[in-house]
Design an enzyme around this catalytic site. Sequence first.
Site, PDB file in Angstrom:
ATOM      1  N   HIS A  54      43.037  31.483  39.627  1.00 19.95           N
ATOM      2  CA  HIS A  54      42.522  32.841  39.456  1.00 19.95           C
ATOM      3  C   HIS A  54      42.566  33.202  37.975  1.00 19.95           C
ATOM      4  CE1 HIS A  54      43.286  34.359  43.839  1.00 19.95           C
ATOM      5  NE2 HIS A  54      42.821  33.115  43.814  1.00 19.95           N
ATOM      6  N   GLU A  56      43.820  35.670  36.259  1.00 14.72           N
ATOM      7  CA  GLU A  56      45.115  36.067  35.720  1.00 14.72           C
ATOM      8  C   GLU A  56      46.024  34.853  35.517  1.00 14.72           C
ATOM      9  OE1 GLU A  56      43.763  39.512  38.426  1.00 14.72           O
ATOM     10  OE2 GLU A  56      43.651  37.326  38.417  1.00 14.72           O
ATOM     11  N   CYS A  84      45.408  40.159  43.036  1.00 11.93           N
ATOM     12  CA  CYS A  84      45.755  39.785  44.403  1.00 11.93           C
ATOM     13  C   CYS A  84      47.271  39.581  44.472  1.00 11.93           C
ATOM     14  CB  CYS A  84      45.003  38.515  44.801  1.00 11.93           C
ATOM     15  SG  CYS A  84      45.658  36.997  44.039  1.00 11.93           S
ATOM     16  N   CYS A  87      48.495  36.711  42.139  1.00  7.29           N
ATOM     17  CA  CYS A  87      48.404  37.049  40.720  1.00  7.29           C
ATOM     18  C   CYS A  87      49.403  38.132  40.343  1.00  7.29           C
ATOM     19  CB  CYS A  87      46.985  37.468  40.361  1.00  7.29           C
ATOM     20  SG  CYS A  87      45.820  36.098  40.467  1.00  7.29           S
TER      21      CYS A  87
END
Length: 157
Positions: A54, A56, A84, A87
Amino acid sequence: MQPNPVFMQKAIDLATENVTSGAGGPFGAVVVRNGEVLATGVNCVTANNDPTAHAEVMAIRKACEILGTFQLTGCEVYTSCEPCPMCLAALYWSRCSAIYFGNSALDAADVGFDDSFLYHEVVKPHAQRSIPTSRMMPEEAIVTFNTWRDQTERVDY
């Protein structure tokens, strides 16, 4: 710390470019330290065949590599979307100083990125989770933690 719209716009632009280039999902992140961009990341889940890639997480990895440490103390993270659960946990583990986001989790759900089931799963007892989860060999496993506790040369985190 006052949020800086320039850095949020950078995260949004990274996310948009990631989509228009065909490279990945609509997520971008920027790690800022002392008013300067330290690292950026975009969603690379499909490009890398890595469900943890992801934006991040990618930005955290780059920033930590640049800093030569596993903590982002004193850094702010700007992300194009509310993190999320994975993250968010990574951001907390990084010990960053602030998190700013653009789109909300509800906005993400509206375009097919619905993480709400994860929030519900983590609070369920192990036996009630949708992926079978059970404890195994605790007496053997505790040896690792006892070894860690007794290690005098360890680096706590």
